[in-house]
Write a protein that holds these residues in place. Structure first.
Motif, PDB file in Angstrom:
ATOM      1  N   UNK A  16      51.248  65.782  40.705  1.00 16.13           N
ATOM      2  CA  UNK A  16      52.156  66.923  40.660  1.00 16.13           C
ATOM      3  C   UNK A  16      52.538  67.291  39.225  1.00 16.13           C
ATOM      4  N   UNK A  17      51.970  66.611  38.257  1.00 18.25           N
ATOM      5  CA  UNK A  17      52.173  66.963  36.854  1.00 18.25           C
ATOM      6  C   UNK A  17      50.965  67.757  36.370  1.00 18.25           C
ATOM      7  N   UNK A  18      51.122  69.040  36.083  1.00 19.07           N
ATOM      8  CA  UNK A  18      49.970  69.847  35.632  1.00 19.07           C
ATOM      9  C   UNK A  18      49.269  69.256  34.410  1.00 19.07           C
ATOM     10  N   UNK A  19      50.028  68.762  33.450  1.00 15.98           N
ATOM     11  CA  UNK A  19      49.411  68.180  32.254  1.00 15.98           C
ATOM     12  C   UNK A  19      48.583  66.954  32.613  1.00 15.98           C
ATOM     13  N   UNK A  20      49.101  66.115  33.509  1.00 20.68           N
ATOM     14  CA  UNK A  20      48.375  64.911  33.900  1.00 20.68           C
ATOM     15  C   UNK A  20      47.110  65.261  34.673  1.00 20.68           C
ATOM     16  N   UNK A  21      47.164  66.292  35.499  1.00 18.17           N
ATOM     17  CA  UNK A  21      45.986  66.730  36.244  1.00 18.17           C
ATOM     18  C   UNK A  21      44.856  67.090  35.281  1.00 18.17           C
ATOM     19  N   UNK A  22      45.187  67.799  34.219  1.00 12.87           N
ATOM     20  CA  UNK A  22      44.143  68.181  33.263  1.00 12.87           C
ATOM     21  C   UNK A  22      43.635  66.966  32.477  1.00 12.87           C
ATOM     22  N   UNK A  23      44.492  65.990  32.231  1.00  9.61           N
ATOM     23  CA  UNK A  23      44.022  64.752  31.590  1.00  9.61           C
ATOM     24  C   UNK A  23      43.024  64.030  32.488  1.00  9.61           C
ATOM     25  N   UNK A  24      43.313  64.000  33.781  1.00 10.45           N
ATOM     26  CA  UNK A  24      42.409  63.346  34.725  1.00 10.45           C
ATOM     27  C   UNK A  24      41.069  64.076  34.781  1.00 10.45           C
ATOM     28  N   UNK A  25      41.111  65.390  34.769  1.00  8.92           N
ATOM     29  CA  UNK A  25      39.876  66.184  34.768  1.00  8.92           C
ATOM     30  C   UNK A  25      39.022  65.842  33.548  1.00  8.92           C
ATOM     31  N   UNK A  26      39.659  65.763  32.396  1.00  8.15           N
ATOM     32  CA  UNK A  26      38.931  65.408  31.167  1.00  8.15           C
ATOM     33  C   UNK A  26      38.279  64.036  31.288  1.00  8.15           C
ATOM     34  N   UNK A  27      39.054  63.059  31.793  1.00  9.46           N
ATOM     35  CA  UNK A  27      38.541  61.689  31.854  1.00  9.46           C
ATOM     36  C   UNK A  27      37.426  61.550  32.886  1.00  9.46           C
ATOM     37  N   UNK A  38      63.184  64.141  46.930  1.00  6.27           N
ATOM     38  CA  UNK A  38      62.714  62.849  46.434  1.00  6.27           C
ATOM     39  C   UNK A  38      61.948  63.029  45.132  1.00  6.27           C
ATOM     40  N   UNK A  39      61.554  61.919  44.531  1.00  8.34           N
ATOM     41  CA  UNK A  39      60.983  61.944  43.189  1.00  8.34           C
ATOM     42  C   UNK A  39      59.605  62.580  43.125  1.00  8.34           C
ATOM     43  N   UNK A  40      58.968  62.829  44.272  1.00  6.70           N
ATOM     44  CA  UNK A  40      57.671  63.506  44.252  1.00  6.70           C
ATOM     45  C   UNK A  40      57.787  64.895  43.625  1.00  6.70           C
ATOM     46  N   UNK A  41      58.980  65.497  43.707  1.00  4.55           N
ATOM     47  CA  UNK A  41      59.197  66.845  43.182  1.00  4.55           C
ATOM     48  C   UNK A  41      59.357  66.833  41.654  1.00  4.55           C
ATOM     49  N   UNK A  42      59.767  65.719  41.097  1.00  3.36           N
ATOM     50  CA  UNK A  42      60.155  65.674  39.679  1.00  3.36           C
ATOM     51  C   UNK A  42      59.051  66.067  38.700  1.00  3.36           C
ATOM     52  N   UNK A  43      57.817  65.527  38.804  1.00  3.33           N
ATOM     53  CA  UNK A  43      56.785  65.943  37.837  1.00  3.33           C
ATOM     54  C   UNK A  43      56.464  67.427  37.926  1.00  3.33           C
TER      55      UNK A  43
END
Length: 321
Positions: free
Chosen positions: A149-160, A211-216
């Motif tokens: 749910x973190x857009x920045x993290x999603x793009x990091x995963x795509x790169x890796x 809940x915390x799922x919304x936070x990122x």
């Protein structure tokens, strides 16, 4: 974690514990398959015609892995059912065999899928590449595990994932680069555009969350979550929230300190359902998110875009923007 998915009373901490016997059985089968895993993986690497065998602990990461790899990967997602709870999943013997024969494995980490780490440990292979998302994005155990749910993290995963595919099958590096470019430039265009638009228009808007799922996601959208963090964590982890936190949230809703309430519809505990009803009664728009891909068979971007549009609509209704 999810009483809406598991007909049971208010969740308790015991729901976070795997059934030892079942885990042991799955690990045992995986261990016996270990010797065949290495030979199978070696066979795969020697044939340029064979797709990379990929296992993803959860289907939201599996969806990305499949789209980035195209016809040159074969992805199996272990959690591939909207009604399954990734926190409490009990691995099967078949899961052990899938892990044992995989050349590439993607797990979330951060304590979210500890069962997956155990399956990998039971099937060591020098020919398998592993991606732990928590390690990649620098979130340690105890941190918020909902990185998809973190857009920045999603793009990091795509790169890796792309980089790892190129290392595993260097002869197809240009193919994987092209897949990544198309995926980011075209396939994710609506997803990225909605995130940018919401952030530009509604940054700083106060919201409530279940809940915390919304936070990122709230962080990625620039929204300000007013719900006490201790309440968010309690619902996410299946423990009882404090009376003080519940009173604070009731006040935030009654006084309309929040503009929108966002909740995980797959984890609608009695406390959460009460807050949803209170928000609606006060005329506060409510938007939903889910833990895993819904409906079954949806792609990562289809799922996320639908939810983002619902949040955008709720914000527009609440603010008039």
């Amino acid at each position: 974690m999810h009483p809406a998915l598991h007909p049971a009373p208010q969740p308790t901490p015991s729901r976070r514990r795997l059934t030892a016997a079942l885990v042991a059985a799955a690990l045992g089968v995986g261990a016996t398959a270990c010797s065949t895993a290495a030979s199978s993986a070696t066979g795969t690497s020697s044939s340029s015609d064979d797709p990379i065998q990929v296992v993803a602990a959860e289907n939201f990461w599996g969806s990305l892995a499949a789209q980035l790899g195209g016809s040159h990967v074969k992805v199996t997602s272990i959690i591939d059912n909207p009604n399954a709870d990734p926190h409490d999943y009990e691995p099967t013997a078949a899961d052990g065999r899938t892990v044992a024969t995989a050349r590439y494995a993607v797990v979330n980490g951060i304590g979210y899928d500890a069962w997956a780490d155990k399956l990998l440990s039971a099937n060591p292979s020098s020919d398998r590449t592993e991606l732990n998302v928590g390690d990649l994005v620098g979130v340690e155990p105890g941190g918020n595990p909902h990185r998809w749910y973190s857009p920045d993290d999603v793009h990091q995963v795509i790169d890796r994932i792309t980089a790892d595919y190129k290392k595993i099958d260097p002869g197809r590096a240009s193919y994987f680069d092209a897949r990544k470019k198309t995926f980011e430039d075209r396939t994710l265009a609506t997803y990225d555009g909605l995130i940018s638009s919401i952030r530009k228009t509604y940054a700083g808007t106060p919201i409530g969350a279940s809940e915390s799922i919304v936070s990122p996601l709230a962080d990625g959208l620039g929204l300000k979550t007013l719900t006490p963090g201790t309440f968010l964590d309690a619902i996410s982890e299946g423990t009882d929230p404090t009376a003080g936190d519940k009173a604070t949230i009731d006040e935030q809703i009654a006084e309309k300190k929040i503009k929108v309430y966002v909740y995980n519809s797959q984890n609608s505990t009695p406390d959460v359902q009460s807050q949803v009803e209170e928000a609606k009664a006060e005329g506060i728009p409510v938007a939903t998110v889910t833990e895993t891909l819904t409906p079954a068979g949806a792609s990562f971007q289809e799922w996320q875009v639908r939810q983002l549009r619902e949040i955008q609509q709720a914000l527009a209704e609440a603010t008039g923007k």
